[in-house]
Design an enzyme around this catalytic site. Structure first.
Site, PDB file in Angstrom:
ATOM      1  N   PHE A  13       0.838  -1.209   0.000  1.00 49.03           N
ATOM      2  CA  PHE A  13       0.000   0.000   0.000  1.00 49.03           C
ATOM      3  C   PHE A  13       0.879   1.268   0.000  1.00 49.03           C
ATOM      4  O   PHE A  13       0.860   2.052  -0.959  1.00 49.03           O
ATOM      5  CB  PHE A  13      -0.926  -0.078   1.221  1.00 49.03           C
ATOM      6  CG  PHE A  13      -1.570   1.208   1.621  1.00 49.03           C
ATOM      7  CD1 PHE A  13      -2.218   2.022   0.694  1.00 49.03           C
ATOM      8  CD2 PHE A  13      -1.554   1.612   2.969  1.00 49.03           C
ATOM      9  CE1 PHE A  13      -2.822   3.214   1.090  1.00 49.03           C
ATOM     10  CE2 PHE A  13      -2.157   2.788   3.363  1.00 49.03           C
ATOM     11  CZ  PHE A  13      -2.777   3.592   2.434  1.00 49.03           C
ATOM     12  N   ASP A  33       9.836  -6.613  -3.818  1.00 51.43           N
ATOM     13  CA  ASP A  33       8.735  -7.136  -2.995  1.00 51.43           C
ATOM     14  C   ASP A  33       8.710  -8.656  -3.135  1.00 51.43           C
ATOM     15  O   ASP A  33       8.960  -9.175  -4.228  1.00 51.43           O
ATOM     16  CB  ASP A  33       7.397  -6.537  -3.464  1.00 51.43           C
ATOM     17  CG  ASP A  33       6.375  -6.455  -2.343  1.00 51.43           C
ATOM     18  OD1 ASP A  33       6.012  -7.519  -1.813  1.00 51.43           O
ATOM     19  OD2 ASP A  33       5.944  -5.339  -1.996  1.00 51.43           O
ATOM     20  N   ALA A 116      11.033   2.821   7.398  1.00 52.20           N
ATOM     21  CA  ALA A 116       9.627   2.962   7.779  1.00 52.20           C
ATOM     22  C   ALA A 116       9.451   2.359   9.161  1.00 52.20           C
ATOM     23  O   ALA A 116       9.423   1.140   9.319  1.00 52.20           O
ATOM     24  CB  ALA A 116       8.739   2.240   6.773  1.00 52.20           C
ATOM     25  N   TYR A 147       5.798  -7.401  15.837  1.00 52.61           N
ATOM     26  CA  TYR A 147       5.905  -6.204  14.982  1.00 52.61           C
ATOM     27  C   TYR A 147       6.612  -5.083  15.733  1.00 52.61           C
ATOM     28  O   TYR A 147       7.579  -4.498  15.245  1.00 52.61           O
ATOM     29  CB  TYR A 147       4.498  -5.777  14.573  1.00 52.61           C
ATOM     30  CG  TYR A 147       4.441  -4.619  13.605  1.00 52.61           C
ATOM     31  CD1 TYR A 147       4.997  -4.720  12.331  1.00 52.61           C
ATOM     32  CD2 TYR A 147       3.794  -3.425  13.947  1.00 52.61           C
ATOM     33  CE1 TYR A 147       4.924  -3.664  11.431  1.00 52.61           C
ATOM     34  CE2 TYR A 147       3.713  -2.374  13.049  1.00 52.61           C
ATOM     35  CZ  TYR A 147       4.273  -2.492  11.794  1.00 52.61           C
ATOM     36  OH  TYR A 147       4.189  -1.446  10.901  1.00 52.61           O
ATOM     37  N   THR A 177      -2.487   5.198   8.641  1.00 54.50           N
ATOM     38  CA  THR A 177      -2.605   5.846   7.337  1.00 54.50           C
ATOM     39  C   THR A 177      -3.620   5.073   6.504  1.00 54.50           C
ATOM     40  O   THR A 177      -3.721   3.852   6.626  1.00 54.50           O
ATOM     41  CB  THR A 177      -1.224   5.855   6.647  1.00 54.50           C
ATOM     42  OG1 THR A 177      -0.312   6.550   7.492  1.00 54.50           O
ATOM     43  CG2 THR A 177      -1.265   6.538   5.296  1.00 54.50           C
ATOM     44  N   ARG A 188      -7.537  -4.303   9.086  1.00 52.92           N
ATOM     45  CA  ARG A 188      -7.483  -2.965   9.669  1.00 52.92           C
ATOM     46  C   ARG A 188      -8.871  -2.349   9.688  1.00 52.92           C
ATOM     47  O   ARG A 188      -9.753  -2.730   8.916  1.00 52.92           O
ATOM     48  CB  ARG A 188      -6.572  -2.060   8.843  1.00 52.92           C
ATOM     49  CG  ARG A 188      -5.120  -2.350   9.003  1.00 52.92           C
ATOM     50  CD  ARG A 188      -4.395  -1.218   8.312  1.00 52.92           C
ATOM     51  NE  ARG A 188      -2.992  -1.483   8.194  1.00 52.92           N
ATOM     52  CZ  ARG A 188      -2.347  -1.537   7.037  1.00 52.92           C
ATOM     53  NH1 ARG A 188      -2.987  -1.360   5.915  1.00 52.92           N
ATOM     54  NH2 ARG A 188      -1.068  -1.764   7.019  1.00 52.92           N
TER      55      ARG A 188
HETATM   56  N1  UDP Z   1     -10.854  -2.241  14.745  1.00 55.95           N
HETATM   57  C1  UDP Z   1     -12.208  -2.435  14.848  1.00 55.95           C
HETATM   58  N2  UDP Z   1     -12.822  -3.242  13.923  1.00 55.95           N
HETATM   59  C2  UDP Z   1     -12.161  -3.845  12.882  1.00 55.95           C
HETATM   60  C3  UDP Z   1     -10.781  -3.606  12.788  1.00 55.95           C
HETATM   61  C4  UDP Z   1     -10.146  -2.814  13.741  1.00 55.95           C
HETATM   62  O1  UDP Z   1     -12.872  -1.922  15.758  1.00 55.95           O
HETATM   63  O2  UDP Z   1     -12.793  -4.562  12.089  1.00 55.95           O
HETATM   64  C5  UDP Z   1     -10.202  -1.379  15.743  1.00 55.95           C
HETATM   65  C6  UDP Z   1      -8.950  -1.993  16.374  1.00 55.95           C
HETATM   66  O3  UDP Z   1      -9.284  -2.792  17.496  1.00 55.95           O
HETATM   67  C7  UDP Z   1      -8.169  -0.747  16.761  1.00 55.95           C
HETATM   68  C8  UDP Z   1      -8.575   0.289  15.707  1.00 55.95           C
HETATM   69  O4  UDP Z   1      -9.769  -0.200  15.105  1.00 55.95           O
HETATM   70  O5  UDP Z   1      -8.576  -0.275  18.028  1.00 55.95           O
HETATM   71  C9  UDP Z   1      -7.540   0.471  14.621  1.00 55.95           C
HETATM   72  O6  UDP Z   1      -7.182  -0.793  14.172  1.00 55.95           O
HETATM   73  P1  UDP Z   1      -6.211  -1.035  12.947  1.00 55.95           P
HETATM   74  O7  UDP Z   1      -6.069  -2.517  12.816  1.00 55.95           O
HETATM   75  O8  UDP Z   1      -6.687  -0.281  11.781  1.00 55.95           O
HETATM   76  O9  UDP Z   1      -4.816  -0.403  13.369  1.00 55.95           O
HETATM   77  P2  UDP Z   1      -3.983  -0.363  14.733  1.00 55.95           P
HETATM   78  O10 UDP Z   1      -3.985   1.081  15.069  1.00 55.95           O
HETATM   79  O11 UDP Z   1      -4.642  -1.176  15.812  1.00 55.95           O
HETATM   80  O12 UDP Z   1      -2.670  -0.897  14.354  1.00 55.95           O
END
Ligand code: UDP
Length: 322
Positions: A13, A33, A116, A147, A177, A188
């Site tokens: 991405f 990649d 990154a 991670y 992002t 995500r």
């Molecule tokens: N989240 C959610 N539902 C989903 C996916 C993620 O509520 O289907 C929440 C997750 O628990 C976190 C936030 O959204 O609190 C952001 O999650 P993401 O995986 O995008 O990134 P993170 O900041 O956790 O790495």
């Protein structure tokens, strides 16, 4: 003389948006990649450009690029919670061995190196918003540890190459992002909510949705990275959008923009999910003269157009993206 850049994770991405930016700046771009989480469709629009080269390789193995290189941007890594739960060893390897290989290549070529890194270095932060001089609150043995610790090691080895070998290094700490080309099934929040809203399925909000995040549009991030690479700043620099909101508010914003009638369905909160996250970007403002420009509604509209188009495409057999 034309500048030449290697972007590891270039079919991902963020990597693919960086390929676009460096091509538009007149660079010759080498995109490396192993396609574990990257996708060739992210770079197919530039595949026939004479200044674009794709190298199918795992960056944890010995890497070679013929000729001169002026810059290396190390973006290869699984980067979503689901990806690094599914690929824990690869995540650790690419952050450690992969960063070592990329640094070694930068040293051999006399190239500038940009790592990154991530807001995950701050873990579940006890300081809010997060400034670069906060050392973080990371659980090394939890599921996200693979991670977080890989990226913390990557920062350490990058600084060691700078101090010991005098390599010109840069470290960007990337906060959440979003934008076109995000993988739809990477777990995500944004791809989940947007594809659920478009399919009329319930939006899966984890916990009670009161945890916060601050979402940056990809073009703003790329501009920040471009400026950081061209600056003299060696210490880590946060790049992200300080506009903080709860995840429930974020889900509601996606519902509003898509006009979807989907409901919200609450699911268990993942282990060690940070309760708050917001970048302090005073340093990026001061050192790079950078701040995000794209408001959330506009960024979400652009992302929505891409998601609609991709959901309408028939999925080729044997691919991983949606
Ligand atoms: N989240 C959610 N539902 C989903 C996916 C993620 O509520 O289907 C929440 C997750 O628990 C976190 C936030 O959204 O609190 C952001 O999650 P993401 O995986 O995008 O990134 P993170 O900041 O956790 O790495």
């Amino acid at each position: 003389m034309r500048q030449r850049v290697l972007i590891t994770g270039g079919a991902g991405f963020l990597g693919s948006h960086l390929c676009d930016r460096f091509l538009s700046e007149g660079y010759e771009v080498f995109c490396m990649d192993n396609l574990v989480t990257g996708d060739l469709r992210n770079v197919e629009h530039v595949a026939s450009e004479p200044l674009f080269h794709f190298i199918h390789q795992d960056v944890t193995e010995f890497i070679h690029v013929p000729g001169r290189l002026d810059a290396i941007l190390h973006f290869a890594s699984p980067a979503s919670p689901i990806d690094y739960l599914e690929l824990p060893i690869q995540t650790l390897k690419v952050g450690s061995l992969g960063t070592h290989k990329a640094l070694g290549l930068a040293r051999a070529k006399g190239a500038r190196f940009l790592l990154a890194s991530t807001s995950e270095c701050y873990g579940d932060p006890l300081v809010h918003p997060q400034r670069e001089d906060y050392w973080g609150n990371v659980n090394p043995v939890g599921p996200r540890g693979v991670y977080d610790e890989a990226k913390r090691f990557a920062e350490a080895i990058t600084m060691a190459y700078h101090r010991y070998h005098g390599l010109a290094t840069r470290i960007v700490r990337i906060f959440n992002t979003y934008g076109p080309r995000m993988r739809m099934n990477d777990g995500r929040a944004l791809p989940a909510f947007m594809s659920q809203a478009l399919r009329g399925e319930p939006l899966t909000v984890f916990g009670d949705g009161s945890q916060t995040r601050s979402f940056c549009y990809v073009d703003d991030l790329v501009e920040g990275i471009w400026r950081l690479l061209n600056s003299d700043e060696v210490e880590p620099t946060n790049i992200g959008n300080p506009h903080e909101m709860t995840i429930l508010e974020f889900a509601q914003e996606v519902l509003r923009l898509t006009g979807s009638k989907s409901e919200v369905s609450f699911k268990p909160l993942p282990v060690d999910d940070p309760k708050v996250r917001q970048p302090d970007i005073s340093k990026a403002r001061r050192v790079l003269g950078w701040e995000p420009r794209v408001p959330l509604a506009e960024g979400l509209e652009r992302t929505l157009a891409d998601f609609r188009a991709r959901l309408a495409e028939p999925e080729p057999a044997g691919t991983r993206r949606s």
